[in-house]
Enzyme design. Structure first.
Site, PDB file in Angstrom:
ATOM      1  CD  GLN A   1      -5.422  -0.747   9.135  1.00 28.39           C
ATOM      2  OE1 GLN A   1      -5.167   0.441   9.214  1.00 28.39           O
ATOM      3  NE2 GLN A   1      -4.600  -1.589   8.533  1.00 28.39           N
TER       4      GLN A   1
ATOM      5  CG  ASP B   1       2.641   5.197   1.900  1.00 35.31           C
ATOM      6  OD1 ASP B   1       1.934   6.216   1.890  1.00 35.31           O
ATOM      7  OD2 ASP B   1       2.399   4.192   1.205  1.00 35.31           O
TER       8      ASP B   1
ATOM      9  CG  ASP C   1      -0.592   0.103  -0.251  1.00 31.33           C
ATOM     10  OD1 ASP C   1       0.622   0.140  -0.522  1.00 31.33           O
ATOM     11  OD2 ASP C   1      -1.267   1.135  -0.040  1.00 31.33           O
TER      12      ASP C   1
END
Length: 559
Positions: A249, A411, A304
């Site tokens: 990404q 998530d 994250d």
């Protein structure tokens, strides 16, 4: 010249042409991949972008192959070298021009994108039959000629694909990759220029063009990072403080004048520091609070570290396993000062185990078993949870790992691409349910129940089809608008009423929060009239990614 010497010279010249075709085949495919990757990073929907771009490029290769029939037989070497120089310049400057166009005049971006794709495809298509025609003079017959040229083209394509996948991304960005490919392309033109100099009619002008091309591309490669930063900044309102394209990404961090940090993946906002806690508290605490136990926690995605930050607030958590496919993201979360400040150093607040494999080897599986056993035998005196970070595809993880988890938190990014839709498919939820303890609780972030309502509802139907009993809840996050989640457990253990009752019975938060209260959690179960109604009853599977179809249609209609 003797007959033997003549055959040797002819054979060598044919080899040079074959080598040129090998390089052109490799660079041609790599150009296709590079343009497709840039387009998918900018526009999303990677599968569609790759399919269309490669299809359009192949079409124009056909156009180029047809146009070459109008080139007369004389000076074919000159024409080949000119086409290679042009291919290098179009292929090299295409990606950076696409970035600039997308930021400066987005409404005309598609024209720029397909101009370069068409030009590169046309030039590649022109060169294949052109080299074949030149090689006629050095081959015994048409059969041998076609065999050599097409063979080298196809072999070069395979080598180009492997070079693009395994080598170039390790050292270069996509913009730099394009300039590297262009430099190789023009370099091959230079080799042909030198070797066939006796047959070239405009030797000095072509030498000058090759030299200028190589110099321009070399300087452009040197400036690529600065140019990329300049053009990329036009895509974002706030100042870019970090930008990196990984194997999986493109990650960008921006900082506003009020010092708010935003994280974007492939151009899509993932969180804003001003309100990310609203999302992550909603994601984590309802599930953690209604779960009978919280000893062994699994977070799928969440590289994250922000969901992990909330999980680690619970003192009775023994072990947390966080699985995120991208090692760059977890490294950022553990080392980048902006991330560390936001996630409260969650990735370094406990003992850390990093397993980096495309698949869990036997040793990795055994290591995870030992960690799970260690968490069960942990003494009460130990206050810090054992945290294990695995850079692994979530599907592969749940397929291979053993053990059960008390709470599973999913998530993932929204299902805005086909390769992400597999994480919302029935097959995946079946595997996840096998990793959930009998009375365990799981939660799935599920996009917007307003912006992508049918996608949101499809996620719930798909989870239920996998033997899970889940109910929806939602809240407003200023950066995103109305957002939703699905929460529940095994249908054999829970009913929808029991899950709702467990949430309704919450009367105090077990850990400190910035936003969430029991009343807010209970209110989140309330939806407006017909907000949960759907005329559809289909689910999302590996073969039929309905969640993706609904997502694209929903957001398109709400733009």
């Amino acid at each position: 010249m003797s007959s033997t010497a003549k055959k040797k010279t002819e054979s060598t010249e044919s080899l040079v042409l074959g080598f040129s075709m090998f390089i052109m085949g490799g660079c041609g495919l790599a150009y296709e991949y590079t343009f497709s990757r840039v387009a998918s990073d900018l526009l999303g929907n990677s599968a569609q972008q790759w399919a269309i771009i490669i299809g359009v490029m192949l079409f124009f290769m056909g156009v180029g192959a047809d146009l070459q029939k109008y080139l007369k037989e004389h000076r074919l070497i000159d024409k080949l070298i000119l086409s290679e120089i042009a291919l290098g310049l179009f292929g090299g400057f295409g990606p950076i021009t696409m970035l600039y166009a997308y930021g400066s005049f987005p409404f005309h971006y598609i024209l720029v994108q397909y101009f370069f794709i068409s030009a590169v495809g046309l030039l590649i298509g022109l060169e294949i039959p052109l080299i074949t025609r030149i090689n006629e003079a050095y081959s015994l017959n048409l059969r041998v000629n076609l065999s050599r040229i097409l063979k080298m083209d196809y072999i070069g394509s395979l080598c180009g694909a492997l070079f693009w996948i395994f080598v170039l991304p390790r050292f270069f960005t996509m913009v730099q990759t394009a300039f590297v490919l262009a430099f190789i392309t023009v370099g091959v033109a230079g080799i042909a220029l030198i070797y066939f100099r006796s047959l070239i009619h405009h030797f000095v002008p072509l030498v000058t063009l090759v030299a200028l091309g190589l110099s321009t591309l070399g300087y452009s490669f040197y400036m690529a990072q600065n140019w990329t930063s300049f053009t990329e900044q036009k895509l974002f309102r706030d100042r870019i403080i970090f930008s990196q394209t990984t194997k999986y990404q493109h990650i960008v961090l921006t900082q506003s004048t009020s010092r708010e940090i935003s994280c974007y993946i492939n151009g899509r906002l993932q969180f804003n520091s001003a309100d990310e806690y609203i999302y992550h508290e909603n994601l984590v605490h309802p599930a953690m609070m209604i779960a009978p136990r919280r000893r062994n926690i699994l977070i799928l995605g969440g590289g994250d570290g922000l969901a992990l930050r909330e999980v680690l607030k619970y003192p009775d958590v023994d072990s947390v396993t966080l699985v995120d496919i991208d090692p760059v993201m977890t490294q950022l979360a553990s080392k980048n000062p902006y991330f560390v400040q936001l996630n409260k150093n969650s990735l370094a607040s406990a003992r850390l185990t990093v397993v980096k494999n495309n698949a869990l080897a036997d040793a990795g599986v055994e290591k995870m078993r030992m960690l799970n056993q260690k968490s069960r035998n942990k003494s009460i005196a130990e206050e810090v949870a054992q945290v294990s970070i695995l850079n692994l595809d979530a599907v592969k993880f749940v397929q291979q790992i053993s053990g059960k988890y008390d709470v599973i938190i999913m998530d993932f990014p929204d299902p805005n691409a086909l390769d992400l839709a597999k994480l919302y498919a029935q097959h995946f939820y079946v595997m996840v349910s096998n990793r959930l303890s009998v009375d365990g609780v799981l939660v799935q972030q599920s996009t917007s129940p307003v912006g992508a309502r049918e996608s949101f509802l499809c996620i719930g139907r798909t989870m239920k089809s996998a033997g899970l009993m889940v109910i929806p809840y939602h809240d407003n996050i200023p950066s995103f608008g109305e957002w939703g989640w699905w929460i529940g457990g095994h249908e054999k253990h829970y009913s929808s009423d029991e899950i709702a009752k467990a949430i309704s019975n919450l009367n105090e938060m077990l850990v400190p929060t910035r936003y969430l209260t029991p009343a807010v959690i209970q209110t989140s179960l309330v939806f407006g009239k017909e907000q949960l109604y759907s005329e559809y009853n289909d689910i999302s599977t590996i073969n039929s990614a309905r969640v993706y179809d609904y997502y694209i249609k929903g957001w398109k209609n709400n733009l």
